[in-house]
Design a protein around this motif. Structure first.
Motif, short mmCIF file in Angstrom:
data_model
loop_
_atom_site.label_atom_id
_atom_site.label_comp_id
_atom_site.label_asym_id
_atom_site.label_seq_id
_atom_site.Cartn_x
_atom_site.Cartn_y
_atom_site.Cartn_z
N HIS A 79 0.70 -1.55 0.11
CA HIS A 79 -0.19 -0.26 0.03
C HIS A 79 1.03 1.15 0.16
O HIS A 79 2.17 1.41 0.08
N ILE A 80 0.38 2.51 -0.61
CA ILE A 80 1.01 3.97 -0.58
C ILE A 80 0.26 4.60 0.97
O ILE A 80 -1.06 5.08 0.93
N THR A 81 1.00 5.06 1.30
CA THR A 81 0.54 6.89 1.78
C THR A 81 1.53 7.73 2.01
O THR A 81 2.69 7.93 1.49
N ARG A 82 0.98 8.67 3.46
CA ARG A 82 2.09 10.05 3.17
C ARG A 82 2.59 9.97 3.93
O ARG A 82 4.17 10.29 4.01
N THR A 83 2.54 8.67 5.28
CA THR A 83 3.59 9.02 5.60
C THR A 83 4.62 7.17 5.94
O THR A 83 3.27 6.26 6.29
N VAL A 84 4.86 7.61 6.55
CA VAL A 84 5.92 6.27 7.99
C VAL A 84 4.97 5.57 8.37
O VAL A 84 4.89 4.20 8.88
N TRP A 85 4.53 6.41 8.66
CA TRP A 85 4.46 5.79 10.58
C TRP A 85 2.26 5.17 10.43
O TRP A 85 2.31 4.09 10.50
N ASP A 86 1.65 6.48 9.08
CA ASP A 86 0.42 5.25 8.18
C ASP A 86 0.74 4.12 7.76
O ASP A 86 0.35 3.11 7.66
N ASP A 130 4.81 -9.68 13.47
CA ASP A 130 5.09 -8.16 14.61
C ASP A 130 4.26 -6.88 14.58
O ASP A 130 3.41 -6.84 13.88
N ASP A 131 4.25 -6.47 15.63
CA ASP A 131 3.62 -5.12 15.70
C ASP A 131 5.08 -4.13 14.91
O ASP A 131 5.51 -3.59 15.49
N TYR A 132 4.76 -3.31 13.77
CA TYR A 132 5.05 -3.55 12.51
C TYR A 132 5.39 -1.23 13.23
O TYR A 132 6.31 -0.65 13.28
N LEU A 133 4.53 -0.69 14.76
CA LEU A 133 4.43 0.66 14.81
C LEU A 133 5.22 0.60 16.13
O LEU A 133 6.24 1.60 17.18
N TYR A 137 10.17 -0.23 8.49
CA TYR A 137 9.83 0.74 9.40
C TYR A 137 10.63 1.95 10.26
O TYR A 137 10.35 2.73 10.03
N ARG A 138 11.19 1.09 11.18
CA ARG A 138 11.84 1.92 11.59
C ARG A 138 13.28 3.32 10.95
O ARG A 138 13.75 3.83 11.59
N ILE A 139 13.91 2.40 10.49
CA ILE A 139 15.03 3.65 9.51
C ILE A 139 14.29 4.62 8.60
O ILE A 139 14.63 5.53 8.39
N GLY A 140 13.06 4.29 7.81
CA GLY A 140 12.80 4.95 7.34
C GLY A 140 11.70 6.13 8.08
O GLY A 140 11.63 7.46 7.49
N TYR A 141 11.15 5.95 9.02
CA TYR A 141 10.68 6.94 9.80
C TYR A 141 11.66 7.62 10.76
O TYR A 141 11.59 8.91 10.53
#
Lengths: 94, 456
Positions: B201-208, B232-235, B437-441
């Motif tokens: 999927h595509i979003t505007r932010t890494v968190w989303d 995993d819990d990706y957040l 996600y951690r790196i992207g955030y």
């Protein structure tokens, strides 16, 4: 000419017009040349990979489960009659 | 209302009572009505009964790529052959998002059957890039990327078989996840290349983006290739930062890339270093260049098989209604699989694929993740490559190896050149989405490119 466009179209059951064949033929041969670049790679002792995460065939329990109803299953058929899908004859024309 | 709300913003807005769900959905409907005639991102609107979203608690908007089966909503894969087709069931990803309160606003344009890199293979006309209307937004998930980039929805679903999420995300300043093969169920999504199709999927932010993968990931008995690996819990650790991580610069990915892309890429690598990551230069993945050749054997072969079911008898139109690219792929695939040629093409390709996989395995012995460009070139103009299949295929040269290996990759914004977005991808080992996600955030918090919205 390596790819016989009429033969391959027949195998694919893909109707192509004369104009489409004229357009596709050089493009398809260009693509075949492009993918043949792999001949450069030595794969003598390499095993092929078909499934990347290592899963093998998976069977479900042999139990009855709900599926589509007959109406749902045929509702998109362009030609249906009395709960059946109508097709062209296989052994006779029509 | 802010034009570019994220999912996180919407959840906070509901909590603080800043708007009602009716106001929110009316806002998106109006914005789509105003902007979509220019952008052509959405090809089917879904009209809701008022009660649909009022019945749901804190509903969130989603637009589904038109290869996702949506019950009672026309699903065409943006191809004439499926015009009028109404699926009797939802794809698993659609069901899971509905259970997570996502309500479908519409179906997104794409290259027909997801075959393409510019969106121009759609039978519904090309989608325009909101950062420059004469440019391609990338494909095949053209409409999904543009819907998010232009603020028509905070979320659009997509598929990535050879780069179809990461490429358009990087051309539109959005965030796109290509999960590990099998992480998200493929059930109900019109199949292209069964051995590489990845559902993301595509979003505007890494968190989303992480929020949504938390909803869609997991085993599905309807898809025997979906993984029985714990989700995993990706957040959970998303704010943990990159300190101490070893990040690799894959040298083959930097050969022949446009100077503006190399500049943006190098700056972002420096940013990650400044944030505490250890950068490991000159990681080699020597079979990278052959990925594209492997792909254009494996994909047409599997496409020719998957598209065999389109016979116009049970659903859809006759086979003459396929577009030119589908016909090319059916022909090449049929040729590659035909008697006497299977060993020379399909089997050979699957052997080289093993070498591509080994490249990644060796790289991940040295580093935790790889940082790479997504595209080697800046956005082509619409029409520029339309008559040249090989040049079109080459656009995916830096995204395809990931699909062949099945590893995950997260595309995030990396800057702009002359107002046009540039992206980079963070590639991880199997099922390492949480790390990506951690790196992207961390990078996103430092760069904040998502604030640079298009002028519409």
């Amino acid at each position: 000419m390596r790819l016989d466009i009429d033969h391959v179209a027949k195998l694919a059951k893909l109707p192509l017009s004369k104009e489409e064949k004229e357009l596709l033929e050089p493009q398809l041969n260009q693509i075949v040349n492009f993918i043949e670049k792999l001949n450069e790679v030595d794969t003598e002792s390499v095993e092929p990979t078909f499934q990347v995460t290592g899963k093998t065939n998976e069977l479900r329990e042999d139990v009855v489960a709900e599926g589509l109803t007959q109406d749902q299953a045929i509702k998109n058929a362009p030609n249906a009659d009395d709960g059946y899908i109508v097709t062209k004859g296989v052994f006779v024309d029509g | 209302m802010d034009s570019y709300l994220t999912i996180k913003d919407i959840l906070a807005g509901y909590k603080e009572g800043r708007f009602s769900s009716t106001e929110l959905f009316r806002y998106y409907k109006d914005r789509i009505a105003r902007l979509n005639p220019t952008l052509n991102a959405i090809i089917t609107n879904v009209d809701h009964q008022h009660g649909d979203f009022l019945a749901s608690q804190n509903p969130l908007p989603v637009i589904h790529k038109d290869v996702y089966s949506t019950e009672d909503v026309e699903t065409t894969a943006a191809s004439n052959i499926l015009r009028g087709y109404i699926p009797p069931f939802d794809a698993t990803a659609v069901t899971k998002l509905a259970e997570a309160n996502f309500i479908t606003l519409g179906k997104a344009n794409c290259d027909a059957f997801a075959h393409g890199t510019t969106g121009e293979n759609s039978d519904f006309g090309p989608t325009k890039n909101p950062y420059g209307l004469e440019y391609t937004p990338g494909g095949s998930s053209s409409g999904s990327a543009v819907a998010v980039a232009a603020g028509l929805s905070p979320l659009a679903t997509a598929t990535d078989t050879g780069g179809s999420i990461r490429f358009p995300a990087s051309l539109t300043n959005t965030v796109g996840i290509k999960p590990t093969y099998g992480r998200v169920s493929r059930y109900g999504i019109i199949a292209m290349t069964s051995s590489t199709d990845s559902i993301g999927h595509i979003t505007r932010t890494v968190w989303d983006n992480a929020y949504v993968l938390n909803k869609t990931a997991g085993y599905d008995p309807h898809d025997a290739t979906s993984a029985k690996v714990q989700v995993d819990d990706y957040l959970e650790d998303i704010e943990q930062g990159v300190k101490g991580l070893r990040l690799g610069v894959p040298k083959e990915y930097l050969e022949n890339i446009a100077p503006e892309i190399e500049k943006a890429y190098r700056e972002k690598v420096d940013t990650l270093r400044n944030l505490g990551a250890e950068i490991v230069e000159d990681i080699s993945l020597p079979h990278t260049e052959y990925g594209i050749n492997v792909y254009y054997i494996v994909t047409p072969s599997e496409v020719s098989s998957n598209l065999a079911r389109f016979d116009g008898i049970r659903f859809g139109q006759e086979r003459s209604h396929f577009g030119a690219e589908a016909k090319r792929r059916i022909m090449i695939g049929t040729y590659c699989l035909s008697s006497g040629y299977y060993d020379a093409y399909y089997l050979k390709a699957q052997k080289v694929r093993t070498l591509v996989i080994q490249d990644f395995a060796k790289a991940f012995e040295k580093v935790d993740a790889l940082i790479a460009p997504v595209s080697a070139v800046m956005q082509p103009k619409l029409g520029e490559l339309v008559n040249d299949p090989i040049k079109n295929y080459m656009l995916d040269v830096l995204t395809i190896p990931v699909n062949l290996a099945g590893v995950p990759s997260l595309a995030v914004p990396a800057g702009f050149s002359n107002g046009l977005p540039i992206g980079l991808q963070i590639i991880g080992d199997y099922f390492d989405e949480k790390l990506l996600y951690r790196i992207g955030y961390a990078l996103e918090q430092e760069t904040r490119y998502f604030e640079q919205t298009p002028k519409l």
